[in-house]
Structures are given as C-alpha cells and as structure tokens.
Design a protein around this motif. Structure first.
Motif, mmCIF file in Angstrom:
data_model
loop_
_atom_site.group_PDB
_atom_site.id
_atom_site.type_symbol
_atom_site.label_atom_id
_atom_site.label_comp_id
_atom_site.label_asym_id
_atom_site.label_seq_id
_atom_site.Cartn_x
_atom_site.Cartn_y
_atom_site.Cartn_z
ATOM 1 N N GLY A 55 0.812 -1.207 0.000
ATOM 2 C CA GLY A 55 0.000 0.000 0.000
ATOM 3 C C GLY A 55 0.843 1.252 0.000
ATOM 4 O O GLY A 55 2.041 1.219 0.284
ATOM 5 N N ALA A 56 0.181 2.383 -0.328
ATOM 6 C CA ALA A 56 0.850 3.685 -0.332
ATOM 7 C C ALA A 56 -0.206 4.768 -0.119
ATOM 8 O O ALA A 56 -1.294 4.697 -0.683
ATOM 9 C CB ALA A 56 1.576 3.914 -1.653
ATOM 10 N N ARG A 57 0.130 5.743 0.697
ATOM 11 C CA ARG A 57 -0.766 6.861 0.996
ATOM 12 C C ARG A 57 0.032 8.153 1.013
ATOM 13 O O ARG A 57 1.231 8.146 1.210
ATOM 14 C CB ARG A 57 -1.407 6.694 2.381
ATOM 15 N N ARG A 58 -0.680 9.249 0.841
ATOM 16 C CA ARG A 58 -0.049 10.558 1.000
ATOM 17 C C ARG A 58 -0.808 11.334 2.055
ATOM 18 O O ARG A 58 -1.984 11.095 2.298
ATOM 19 C CB ARG A 58 0.026 11.300 -0.318
ATOM 20 N N GLY A 59 -0.093 12.248 2.696
ATOM 21 C CA GLY A 59 -0.688 13.040 3.761
ATOM 22 C C GLY A 59 0.173 14.253 4.042
ATOM 23 O O GLY A 59 0.963 14.688 3.198
ATOM 24 N N VAL A 60 0.034 14.778 5.261
ATOM 25 C CA VAL A 60 0.786 15.955 5.679
ATOM 26 C C VAL A 60 1.422 15.660 7.028
ATOM 27 O O VAL A 60 0.774 15.112 7.916
ATOM 28 C CB VAL A 60 -0.142 17.188 5.787
ATOM 29 N N SER A 61 2.691 16.005 7.153
ATOM 30 C CA SER A 61 3.429 15.834 8.397
ATOM 31 C C SER A 61 4.058 17.172 8.767
ATOM 32 O O SER A 61 4.849 17.713 7.993
ATOM 33 C CB SER A 61 4.515 14.770 8.224
ATOM 34 N N CYS A 62 3.661 17.710 9.898
ATOM 35 C CA CYS A 62 4.200 18.998 10.363
ATOM 36 C C CYS A 62 4.063 20.069 9.286
ATOM 37 O O CYS A 62 4.983 20.856 9.066
ATOM 38 C CB CYS A 62 5.640 18.848 10.818
ATOM 39 N N GLY A 63 2.930 20.078 8.585
ATOM 40 C CA GLY A 63 2.676 21.082 7.557
ATOM 41 C C GLY A 63 3.328 20.800 6.212
ATOM 42 O O GLY A 63 3.161 21.581 5.279
ATOM 43 N N ARG A 64 4.064 19.708 6.089
ATOM 44 C CA ARG A 64 4.743 19.361 4.832
ATOM 45 C C ARG A 64 4.082 18.149 4.198
ATOM 46 O O ARG A 64 3.739 17.198 4.889
ATOM 47 C CB ARG A 64 6.211 19.017 5.094
ATOM 48 N N PRO A 65 3.919 18.148 2.866
ATOM 49 C CA PRO A 65 3.371 16.955 2.213
ATOM 50 C C PRO A 65 4.357 15.790 2.335
ATOM 51 O O PRO A 65 5.575 15.986 2.324
ATOM 52 C CB PRO A 65 3.192 17.375 0.758
ATOM 53 N N CYS A 66 3.811 14.592 2.473
ATOM 54 C CA CYS A 66 4.656 13.404 2.579
ATOM 55 C C CYS A 66 3.891 12.191 2.068
ATOM 56 O O CYS A 66 2.678 12.255 1.852
ATOM 57 C CB CYS A 66 5.131 13.183 4.012
ATOM 58 N N ALA A 67 4.600 11.111 1.871
ATOM 59 C CA ALA A 67 3.997 9.864 1.405
ATOM 60 C C ALA A 67 4.625 8.702 2.158
ATOM 61 O O ALA A 67 5.778 8.777 2.585
ATOM 62 C CB ALA A 67 4.207 9.707 -0.096
ATOM 63 N N ILE A 68 3.839 7.638 2.295
ATOM 64 C CA ILE A 68 4.320 6.429 2.951
ATOM 65 C C ILE A 68 3.973 5.230 2.064
ATOM 66 O O ILE A 68 2.956 5.244 1.370
ATOM 67 C CB ILE A 68 3.693 6.257 4.360
ATOM 68 N N ALA A 69 4.841 4.247 2.067
ATOM 69 C CA ALA A 69 4.576 2.982 1.368
ATOM 70 C C ALA A 69 4.980 1.865 2.315
ATOM 71 O O ALA A 69 5.844 2.045 3.172
ATOM 72 C CB ALA A 69 5.374 2.897 0.068
ATOM 73 N N TRP A 70 4.347 0.686 2.157
ATOM 74 C CA TRP A 70 4.667 -0.441 3.016
ATOM 75 C C TRP A 70 4.446 -1.751 2.274
ATOM 76 O O TRP A 70 3.749 -1.791 1.265
ATOM 77 C CB TRP A 70 3.848 -0.407 4.302
ATOM 78 N N GLY A 71 5.080 -2.794 2.802
ATOM 79 C CA GLY A 71 4.923 -4.105 2.179
ATOM 80 C C GLY A 71 5.657 -5.178 2.955
ATOM 81 O O GLY A 71 6.160 -4.933 4.045
ATOM 82 N N ARG A 72 5.738 -6.354 2.351
ATOM 83 C CA ARG A 72 6.437 -7.493 2.962
ATOM 84 C C ARG A 72 7.870 -7.545 2.469
ATOM 85 O O ARG A 72 8.154 -7.216 1.319
ATOM 86 C CB ARG A 72 5.764 -8.803 2.564
ATOM 87 N N LEU A 73 8.747 -8.015 3.334
ATOM 88 C CA LEU A 73 10.124 -8.262 2.933
ATOM 89 C C LEU A 73 10.167 -9.502 2.051
ATOM 90 O O LEU A 73 9.364 -10.427 2.229
ATOM 91 C CB LEU A 73 11.015 -8.483 4.159
ATOM 92 N N PRO A 74 11.119 -9.555 1.123
ATOM 93 C CA PRO A 74 11.275 -10.772 0.316
ATOM 94 C C PRO A 74 11.790 -11.920 1.190
ATOM 95 O O PRO A 74 12.204 -11.717 2.333
ATOM 96 C CB PRO A 74 12.304 -10.373 -0.742
ATOM 97 N N ALA A 75 11.779 -13.122 0.643
ATOM 98 C CA ALA A 75 12.183 -14.325 1.386
ATOM 99 C C ALA A 75 13.578 -14.204 1.983
ATOM 100 O O ALA A 75 13.843 -14.729 3.063
ATOM 101 C CB ALA A 75 12.097 -15.544 0.488
ATOM 102 N N ASP A 76 14.490 -13.491 1.289
ATOM 103 C CA ASP A 76 15.854 -13.362 1.817
ATOM 104 C C ASP A 76 15.994 -12.215 2.824
ATOM 105 O O ASP A 76 17.084 -11.937 3.303
ATOM 106 C CB ASP A 76 16.863 -13.215 0.679
#
Length: 137
Positions: A55-76
């Motif tokens: 997933g990925a979302r955008r928002g605001v942090s301390c008045g600044r635009p920002c984005a976050i992404a997340w997922g699973r680590l590969p097998a290694d």
C-alpha cells in the motif's frame, strides 16, 4: 534479522500514520497500519508468494506533504529499493529510506508531493502503485 520499533516510531512521529505489531488469528506475526486512527491494512507474515508492495498513501506531516509505502520483505529479508515519483514535477524521483519492521515487513516515508511509488528487489521491479490520498484526521 533483528529489528527495533524505535526507528519506525521516530520516522512516524508527526505523521498521520501509526503501526502496531501483533498476531493474526493464525498466530503468525502481523503488522497493522493505521491512518488518522483508522485501520487501513493488515500485513500477515507469509511464505507463500509475498506481495512486496502492499500500500501507499499521501498526507501531511508537520505542515509538509509526505507519502508512505509499506509491504512485505522478500524471502531473503533484504530491504527493497523504494522510489517515489511524480507530483508537481512529473519527472521528480526520490529514493526513500526503507526501515524493516518485525522482521517481515518494511516501511518507507518520503517528504514531498508524489503520485506513484515503485519497489525493486535485486534490480527487478516488484510492483508499482498510485499513491492514494489519505484520510483526514
């Protein structure tokens, strides 16, 4: 692979996002992703064809635009390369710092306006998503 929640908590401070590590009903480790106190995703440790970019979302942090992404680590368990692109300048690209969480997931945050995020592992593209606008808190 040892991980610590401290870097995650530090990078999420002041953002609309929060995480919680727990267990799924199957007793496998799980990561809960929250935005403005609303659960937006649950990632459960899995050895079956893990989707690296969840997933990925955008928002605001301390008045600044920002984005976050997340997922699973590969097998290694190596960290993927996460690249945020687009925004006001369509050619803009920013490689994000990636943080391992719980030994099976990763998070990446970038400051600026972005429209897409891509993930690579060992030089191979493993997913691309349009970044969704976040919920209002």
């Amino acid at each position: 692979m040892a991980t610590s929640a401290a870097p995650v908590e530090q990078c999420l401070t002041g953002t609309p996002w929060a995480i919680r590590l727990g267990q799924a009903a199957t007793e496998r480790p799980a990561l809960e992703m929250y935005e403005a106190e609303t659960l937006v995703d649950v990632v459960v440790r899995s050895s079956v064809a893990p989707v690296m970019l969840r997933g990925a979302r955008r928002g605001v942090s301390c008045g600044r635009p920002c984005a976050i992404a997340w997922g699973r680590l590969p097998a290694d368990s190596t960290l993927p390369v996460v690249l945020f692109t687009g925004g006001r300048w369509s050619g803009r690209k920013q490689r994000a710092e990636v943080i391992a969480v719980g030994g099976f997931c990763w998070l990446a945050i970038a400051y600026g306006r972005f429209s897409t995020v891509g993930v690579e592992h060992r030089g191979t593209s493993c997913g691309r998503l349009r970044i969704r606008r976040g919920r209002r808190s």
